[in-house]
Design an enzyme around this catalytic site. Structure first.
Site, mmCIF file in Angstrom:
data_model
loop_
_atom_site.group_PDB
_atom_site.id
_atom_site.type_symbol
_atom_site.label_atom_id
_atom_site.label_comp_id
_atom_site.label_asym_id
_atom_site.label_seq_id
_atom_site.Cartn_x
_atom_site.Cartn_y
_atom_site.Cartn_z
ATOM 1 N N ARG A 51 0.852 -1.183 0.000
ATOM 2 C CA ARG A 51 0.000 0.000 0.000
ATOM 3 C C ARG A 51 0.891 1.236 0.000
ATOM 4 N NH1 ARG A 51 -5.233 0.143 3.842
ATOM 5 N NH2 ARG A 51 -5.488 -1.861 2.771
ATOM 6 N N SER A 153 -8.485 0.517 0.459
ATOM 7 C CA SER A 153 -9.507 0.554 1.500
ATOM 8 C C SER A 153 -9.935 1.984 1.812
ATOM 9 C CB SER A 153 -8.987 -0.160 2.752
ATOM 10 O OG SER A 153 -10.016 -0.345 3.688
ATOM 11 N N ASP A 315 -15.288 -3.285 3.369
ATOM 12 C CA ASP A 315 -14.923 -4.331 4.329
ATOM 13 C C ASP A 315 -15.043 -3.850 5.773
ATOM 14 O OD1 ASP A 315 -12.669 -2.701 4.395
ATOM 15 O OD2 ASP A 315 -11.227 -4.351 4.272
ATOM 16 N N LYS A 424 -12.637 -9.421 7.381
ATOM 17 C CA LYS A 424 -13.713 -8.514 7.791
ATOM 18 C C LYS A 424 -14.617 -8.224 6.604
ATOM 19 C CE LYS A 424 -10.517 -4.574 7.435
ATOM 20 N NZ LYS A 424 -9.260 -5.328 7.343
#
Length: 598
Positions: A51, A153, A315, A424
């Site tokens: 990331r 995310s 998520d 998740k």
């Protein structure tokens, strides 16, 4: 300089004209330090993958670094799975994009697929954006060797990521992460067809799993629906949903339909994908009321009592309820969901009097509320290191042994009801919360009233979670080195906020003074920093670095016994100790730490 010149030569050879132009512009302007930052280091695997900011350079997410990463993935998977050519790889993506570098999640996913396809590896490439949980779910259902989700995310709009799942559907952990990184470093020269973004359109080895996986997911999701009749009868209860400009809208709508609810009212400004996240300062619903403003306004206008908000890759889940708008923390929502999943497990297993095979899981920085409930009710509770990769792999291990994990969570609004996905899942959590709210509505209870009932039964668990930002890695290292030598060499602090520290657990070094051999029972994680202090008054405090962002996070919790009624006193003491923890141990002014601003 010769090393940087060599790196410049490599960077300017890339086939993306926009990232090449970025490097050439930096060279022309003489920004040597920026060039060094971008070119002289490579991204390392953090929380189950890569990331970073999108842009030119080996330290950033771009066409080249994704190709190199996937070539390394292929090399490792081909060694590990002799049947890789039949198992294949799942690839999904979210809606992130950045025009300045010609980078989008979809393009990076197609390049990922191209690398595998040119090596005759079947690829299940989703034809449109999907929630992150769909990738691990597809890995399990399709028997794939691994899965890759291109997403950052809830990170800032500048970022993107490359999240890797193993064949069990859980995020990769050691030693796979280190071995994949080594293979990446051995595979930096792009193969000729690795740049062929159009290869997925013509290859017979590419298939689109969207329809099958969505059908199977929604079908299995119904196993978490315990009160379908009540749901259909509770049409008076309205819900608002925000997808935070990400992928969640269509999938949460489908999930509500599966449970027999009217579709939640979408926040119109946020329901469609927008890589600029134009209505929020930060695309993270964990930040609370300040970023949920549009959702709360719409709920008041529509007479909706409950707001559910999924983060951009769906998520994670935030929940707010209209009682002067209570935005639940991750720990509070976990108390509710843990109670709800246990209640329904009991209802559906009336013949069972012991919970020998029933488990709930949480990360070690999360609230101890599930542990407290487990001690009273008799089921099993286990905690893991921070990060759902640890929970996901623990679920796989427990399932193999014949156990049933009915709920798992991490305090950063990451929840998993049941175990259909070993990660998740904000989509399933959203509709489970809706059913719980509808059930409580029929009992003349709100979510917040039920939360108080839980705390009155098991004891109040008051927690505080926040962070400071530190963009200088040497400073972070210095802060934690000081903690480990606070009173002299290898001597940790003995006081915090005037209270004696009775236990120190250092997950980075493996030290725990509460164990007979002074070795922590949690796995050692040398790549990240995490130290936990237990104070004589019962407060537990943890300092740790984030695996995905330049943050030092801090967590404190006061676990009171049942019957303790002076909640304001507990809150005041926790607030004071938390302030002391930050000031005494992090020294924010001296270390130029940036406080949380949202």
């Amino acid at each position: 300089w010769s090393r940087l010149s060599h790196k410049l030569g490599e960077a300017i050879k890339v086939s993306n004209p926009q990232t090449r132009a970025q490097i050439e512009s930096l060279v022309k302007a003489g920004h040597v330090e920026e060039l060094r930052r971008r070119l002289c280091s490579r991204m390392s695997f953090g929380t189950a993958g890569l990331r970073a900011a999108m842009g030119a350079g080996f330290a950033r997410i771009n066409d080249l670094t994704i190709i190199q990463s996937t070539q390394g993935m292929y090399k490792y998977l081909a060694k590990f799975f002799p049947d890789l050519g039949s198992r294949g790889l799942v690839v999904g993506y979210d809606t992130r994009a950045q025009e300045t570098c010609g980078c989008s999640s979809e393009r990076l996913a197609r390049l990922t697929a191209a690398v595998m396809l040119c090596k005759d590896v079947p690829v299940y490439l989703f034809s449109t954006y999907v929630p992150t949980p769909f990738v691990p779910y597809a890995v399990k259902k399709l028997g794939a060797a691994a899965g890759i989700m291109v997403t950052a995310s809830h990170n800032p709009k500048e970022d993107n990521g490359y999240k890797v799942y193993w064949n069990n559907g859980a995020q990769i952990s050691s030693p796979h992460d280190k071995e994949i990184l080594r293979c990446i470093e051995e595979s930096v020269e792009p193969w000729p067809d690795s740049w062929n973004e159009k290869l997925p359109d013509s290859s017979a080895l590419r298939s689109d799993p969207l329809q099958e996986i969505c059908h199977l997911y929604m079908e299995e999701l119904s196993s978490l629906c315990f009160h379908r009749y009540t749901n259909r009868a509770s049409t008076s209860l309205k819900f608002v949903h925000s997808s935070f400009h990400g992928v969640g809208h269509r999938y949460v709508q489908q999930a509500f339909k599966v449970f027999g609810f009217p579709q939640p009212i979408p926040v119109p400004e946020q329901k469609d994908p927008d890589p600029n996240f134009s209505t929020v300062s930060c695309p993270n619903p964990e930040e609370g009321e300040s970023v949920l403003e549009l959702s709360l306004q719409l709920a008041e206008k529509e007479g909706a009592r409950v707001v559910v908000a999924t983060d951009p890759d769906a998520d994670r889940l935030a929940v707010a309820e209209q009682c002067k708008w209570k935005v639940f923390t991750g720990n509070e929502l976990a108390a509710l969901l843990g109670w709800w999943m246990l209640y329904n497990w009991k209802e559906t297993h009336p013949e069972v009097t012991e919970f020998k095979k029933v488990y709930m899981l949480a990360t070690t920085v999360s609230s101890k509320i599930l542990q407290t409930i487990a001690r009273t009710e008799g089921f099993h509770f286990e905690e893991t290191l921070p990060g759902f990769k640890w929970i996901g792999n623990k679920i796989c291990d427990l399932t193999k042994m014949g156990h049933e994990v009915i709920f798992s969570f991490e305090e950063s609004i990451g929840f998993l009801c049941g175990s259909m996905v070993p990660d998740k899942d904000g989509v399933s959590a959203a509709v489970v919360v809706a059913e719980m709210a509808a059930y409580l509505e029929n009992k003349n209870l709100t979510l917040n009233q039920q939360l108080k009932n839980i705390y009155e039964t098991y004891g109040y668990h008051i927690s505080k979670t926040s962070y400071v930002i530190c963009n200088d890695p040497p400073t972070v290292k210095r802060i934690f080195s000081r903690l480990r030598n606070f009173g002299g060499e290898n001597l940790y602090p003995i006081l915090c906020g005037g209270y004696n520290i009775v236990q120190v657990r250092d997950a980075t070094t493996g030290y725990d003074n509460n164990q007979p051999d002074q070795k922590s029972v949690l796995p050692v994680t040398k790549s990240s920093q995490m130290v936990t202090f237990t104070l004589q008054n019962g407060i537990v405090a943890t300092l740790r670095t984030s695996g995905t962002e330049p943050k030092i996070k801090y967590y404190t919790e006061f676990c009171a016994p049942p019957g303790e009624s002076d909640i304001s006193s507990l809150e005041e003491e926790l607030k004071r100790v938390t302030a002391a923890l930050v000031e005494e141990f992090l020294e924010p002014d001296k270390n130029n730490l940036i406080p949380r601003s949202v």
